[in-house]
Motif scaffolding. Structure first.
Motif, PDB file in Angstrom:
ATOM      1  N   GLY A 242       0.712  -1.176  -0.064  1.00  0.00           N
ATOM      2  CA  GLY A 242       0.026  -0.043  -0.005  1.00  0.00           C
ATOM      3  C   GLY A 242       0.796   1.316   0.193  1.00  0.00           C
ATOM      4  O   GLY A 242       2.130   1.145  -0.046  1.00  0.00           O
ATOM      5  N   LYS A 243       0.145   2.606   0.184  1.00  0.00           N
ATOM      6  CA  LYS A 243       0.729   3.767  -0.187  1.00  0.00           C
ATOM      7  C   LYS A 243       0.609   4.518   1.326  1.00  0.00           C
ATOM      8  O   LYS A 243       0.898   5.621   1.400  1.00  0.00           O
ATOM      9  N   GLU A 244      -0.446   3.991   2.311  1.00  0.00           N
ATOM     10  CA  GLU A 244      -0.570   4.776   3.533  1.00  0.00           C
ATOM     11  C   GLU A 244      -0.447   3.972   4.571  1.00  0.00           C
ATOM     12  O   GLU A 244      -1.131   2.844   4.566  1.00  0.00           O
ATOM     13  N   PHE A 245       0.235   4.444   5.528  1.00  0.00           N
ATOM     14  CA  PHE A 245       0.514   3.416   6.957  1.00  0.00           C
ATOM     15  C   PHE A 245       0.328   4.472   8.228  1.00  0.00           C
ATOM     16  O   PHE A 245       0.617   5.857   7.967  1.00  0.00           O
ATOM     17  N   VAL A 246       0.157   4.033   9.237  1.00  0.00           N
ATOM     18  CA  VAL A 246       0.183   4.962  10.512  1.00  0.00           C
ATOM     19  C   VAL A 246       1.466   3.847  11.704  1.00  0.00           C
ATOM     20  O   VAL A 246       1.016   2.513  11.658  1.00  0.00           O
ATOM     21  N   VAL A 261      11.112   0.714   5.957  1.00  0.00           N
ATOM     22  CA  VAL A 261      10.285   1.011   4.641  1.00  0.00           C
ATOM     23  C   VAL A 261      10.944   0.453   3.542  1.00  0.00           C
ATOM     24  O   VAL A 261      12.212   0.800   3.402  1.00  0.00           O
ATOM     25  N   ILE A 262      10.325  -0.447   2.790  1.00  0.00           N
ATOM     26  CA  ILE A 262      11.212  -1.100   1.599  1.00  0.00           C
ATOM     27  C   ILE A 262      10.187  -0.728   0.353  1.00  0.00           C
ATOM     28  O   ILE A 262       9.096  -1.042   0.356  1.00  0.00           O
ATOM     29  N   ALA A 263      10.857  -0.562  -0.673  1.00  0.00           N
ATOM     30  CA  ALA A 263      10.305  -0.157  -1.976  1.00  0.00           C
ATOM     31  C   ALA A 263      10.204  -1.150  -2.855  1.00  0.00           C
ATOM     32  O   ALA A 263      11.214  -2.003  -3.172  1.00  0.00           O
ATOM     33  N   ALA A 264       9.290  -1.170  -3.622  1.00  0.00           N
ATOM     34  CA  ALA A 264       9.238  -2.299  -4.903  1.00  0.00           C
ATOM     35  C   ALA A 264       9.412  -1.735  -6.209  1.00  0.00           C
ATOM     36  O   ALA A 264       9.676  -2.408  -7.208  1.00  0.00           O
ATOM     37  N   ARG A 265       9.366  -0.433  -6.359  1.00  0.00           N
ATOM     38  CA  ARG A 265       9.791   0.383  -7.629  1.00  0.00           C
ATOM     39  C   ARG A 265      10.572   1.453  -7.556  1.00  0.00           C
ATOM     40  O   ARG A 265      10.529   2.243  -6.601  1.00  0.00           O
ATOM     41  N   ASP A 266      11.198   1.656  -8.615  1.00  0.00           N
ATOM     42  CA  ASP A 266      12.108   2.939  -8.569  1.00  0.00           C
ATOM     43  C   ASP A 266      11.369   4.422  -8.372  1.00  0.00           C
ATOM     44  O   ASP A 266      10.006   4.339  -8.804  1.00  0.00           O
ATOM     45  N   ASN A 267      12.223   5.231  -7.910  1.00  0.00           N
ATOM     46  CA  ASN A 267      11.709   6.455  -7.638  1.00  0.00           C
ATOM     47  C   ASN A 267      10.502   6.604  -7.033  1.00  0.00           C
ATOM     48  O   ASN A 267       9.470   7.513  -7.097  1.00  0.00           O
ATOM     49  N   GLU A 284      15.629  -0.918  -2.268  1.00  0.00           N
ATOM     50  CA  GLU A 284      16.043  -0.222  -1.470  1.00  0.00           C
ATOM     51  C   GLU A 284      15.206  -0.077  -0.039  1.00  0.00           C
ATOM     52  O   GLU A 284      13.791  -0.082  -0.293  1.00  0.00           O
ATOM     53  N   PHE A 285      15.999   0.265   1.029  1.00  0.00           N
ATOM     54  CA  PHE A 285      14.878   0.447   2.274  1.00  0.00           C
ATOM     55  C   PHE A 285      15.468   1.625   3.090  1.00  0.00           C
ATOM     56  O   PHE A 285      16.729   1.948   2.986  1.00  0.00           O
ATOM     57  N   ILE A 304       4.651   0.284  -0.958  1.00  0.00           N
ATOM     58  CA  ILE A 304       5.672   0.170  -0.200  1.00  0.00           C
ATOM     59  C   ILE A 304       5.346  -0.934   1.087  1.00  0.00           C
ATOM     60  O   ILE A 304       4.240  -1.125   1.180  1.00  0.00           O
ATOM     61  N   LEU A 305       6.388  -1.412   1.357  1.00  0.00           N
ATOM     62  CA  LEU A 305       6.206  -2.518   2.479  1.00  0.00           C
ATOM     63  C   LEU A 305       6.735  -1.850   3.896  1.00  0.00           C
ATOM     64  O   LEU A 305       7.733  -1.264   3.890  1.00  0.00           O
ATOM     65  N   LEU A 306       6.158  -2.005   4.968  1.00  0.00           N
ATOM     66  CA  LEU A 306       6.456  -1.360   6.280  1.00  0.00           C
ATOM     67  C   LEU A 306       6.654  -2.180   7.410  1.00  0.00           C
ATOM     68  O   LEU A 306       5.493  -3.180   7.313  1.00  0.00           O
ATOM     69  N   VAL A 307       7.461  -2.553   8.068  1.00  0.00           N
ATOM     70  CA  VAL A 307       7.858  -3.396   9.084  1.00  0.00           C
ATOM     71  C   VAL A 307       8.467  -2.936  10.376  1.00  0.00           C
ATOM     72  O   VAL A 307       9.302  -2.041  10.287  1.00  0.00           O
TER      73      VAL A 307
END
Length: 503
Positions: A242-246, A261-267, A284-285, A304-307
């Protein structure tokens, strides 16, 4: 009137023909257990909860040794099933056949629990119908002592798994440099594990058919040197990111929590409360150390993924320890949860269990825990820059439910517990709608877990002739009302539900 009746018949028919909802509940699970440093001969366990009043008949198979057991799971209770450690625990960087196969006659909730003395964590299992073909791993070697690791489980025969490790690894005796792609063939129930002394976060996994992925660390301190734990999570596929987290701090800790925070796509541009905008490319994270009194909002332009990582208890002299917890995006919050706590080994009498809750501030009053309103002394914290509020609530051991009076109000829920020096943590549940996949508008059907209007939200409308989400459309992405699908009857139905509430 005939037209209304015909519409209701068509709607009812659509509901009956719907595939299973895309969430953490399911009738088939295929999983495994990553390697745990501690070897005190404790078997891993499955914790199984059933959200259906009728209960469930559940069969657990471990193909590597041919063992099979069938159990009855009662509504409102957690069924705990030991699985043979030798048959299910991955060891080293090799291919193996250590899968666990769980099937049920009705939808259930499954947790994998690896409770060892001073080295415990647990994960929320994902059913086979929501698994995907693209993953990035959030491992953990934050001041770790032992290898970071991730595992992959084959769900279908003839699957090719392509792996791009973020660090140099050795697999099945072959060395691969960081960024060097290699492929492994997996059949159904075959498994692989990859380990490295360096951090494997951002390793990419692409498969020709859906697979299950788990990620974590054999044993890590997550903070300053001190007490450590095995940490693990079952990772959602990229098409559900997703694109929004708390973010919500963990109870007991005073020295903050670590988030990645881990990205799956460039930019990918990531905006976080009290932080400068971060730009990440695929794999990248970014790591954050968030103080224990801060509640933050995370937003990005791409999925993004948030852990979240609990730190070692040695860092703030608290009776806590490390664990790893995937944080679902706001768009994947559920309207109702059935979840269970975990029994820790070191000191069960001193174990405390908690839930972190997130909800829009205007909806706090309708929140129910086990059919009752939250305790009157519950403290809510506003999340700066948003209309969300969050709370930390202590709960008893066992199975619990959380829901809201209104079926289109979604809640974030994270379950965790501590006893020194052990801990566990996982999301209480989540939707796994393909909100990061390409989208085309579809006919709305209540509670189909599909983004019918392609706005990045799922099941946010009631069938009431009102624009509930304020986007100029009416009844375009429907929640499950639990009431008659007739607009004229909806208000009366909802009022009756309120009258029947447990005070």
């Amino acid at each position: 009137m005939a037209r209304v009746i015909l519409s209701l018949v068509v709607l009812s028919t659509c509901i009956c023909c719907l595939p299973a909802a895309r969430d953490n509940k399911g009738t088939e699970f295929i999983l495994t257990f990553l390697e745990n440093l501690q070897r005190d001969r404790h078997n891993p366990k499955l914790f199984i909860a059933c959200p259906h009043q009728s209960g469930a008949t559940v069969t657990i198979n471990t193909p590597s040794n041919g063992a099979s057991t069938t159990v009855q799971v009662t509504y409102g209770q957690v069924k705990k099933v030991d699985v043979d450690r030798v048959a299910v625990e991955l060891r080293g960087s090799v291919k193996s056949d250590k899968a666990v196969h769980v099937t049920s006659d009705v939808e259930i909730v499954v947790y994998g629990v690896f409770a060892e003395s001073m080295s415990t964590d647990a994960f929320l299992a994902l059913p086979t119908d929501v698994l995907g073909t693209e993953y990035f791993t959030p491992c953990a070697s934050i001041r770790g002592y032992m290898p970071a690791e991730f595992g992959v489980v084959g769900v279908h025969d003839g699957t090719t798994v392509n792996i791009v490790p973020s660090q140099a690894v050795t697999f099945d005796g072959q060395n691969y440099a960081a960024g060097q792609a290699f492929s492994v063939g997996l059949s159904r129930f075959e498994t692989l594990q990859i380990q490295a002394t360096e951090d494997l976060t951002g390793s990419k996994i692409m498969a020709t058919q859906p697979v299950a992925v788990l990620s974590g660390n054999m044993f890590t301190a997550c903070g300053l040197p001190g007490s450590g734990d095995h940490v693990v999570g079952m990772i959602p596929p990229v098409d559900t990111w997703g694109k929004e987290f708390v973010t919500v701090p963990l109870t007991k800790h005073t020295a903050g929590d670590i988030f990645r925070v881990i990205a799956a796509r460039d930019n990918t541009h990531v905006n976080i409360t009290n932080e400068n905008t971060k730009t990440l490319n695929a794999a990248e994270f970014s790591e954050l150390d968030v103080p224990s009194d801060e509640y933050r909002h995370v937003a990005s332009n791409k999925p993004i993924l948030l852990v979240q990582y609990s730190k070692t208890g040695s860092i703030d002299q608290t009776e806590t320890d490390p664990f790893m917890m995937v944080i679902p995006p706001v768009a994947q919050f559920e309207a109702e949860y059935t979840f269970a706590t975990v029994d820790l080994i070191s000191d069960q009498a001193d174990t405390t269990h908690y839930v972190n809750l997130i909800i829009r501030s205007s909806n706090k009053a309708g929140l129910l825990l086990d059919g009752h309103r939250l305790p009157s002394d519950t403290v809510w914290h506003d999340v700066t820059g948003t209309d969300f509020a969050a709370a930390q609530v202590e709960i008893s051991a066992g199975t619990h439910t959380v829901r809201h009076l209104s079926p289109n109000v979604n809640i974030g829920l994270f379950s965790y517990g501590f006893t020194y020096p052990e801990s566990y943590g996982y999301p209480g549940g989540l939707r796994l709608s393909r909100i990061a996949a390409s989208c085309s508008t579809t006919t709305p059907v209540p509670a189909d877990r599909v983004d019918n209007d392609c706005d990045g939200r799922v099941d946010e409308e009631l069938l009431n002739g009102i624009d509930d989400d304020g986007d100029g459309l009416i009844d375009e992405d429907l929640a499950n009302s639990n009431c008659a699908g007739n607009r004229d009857q909806y208000r009366t139905c909802l009022q009756n539900r309120c009258r029947n509430l447990v005070p």
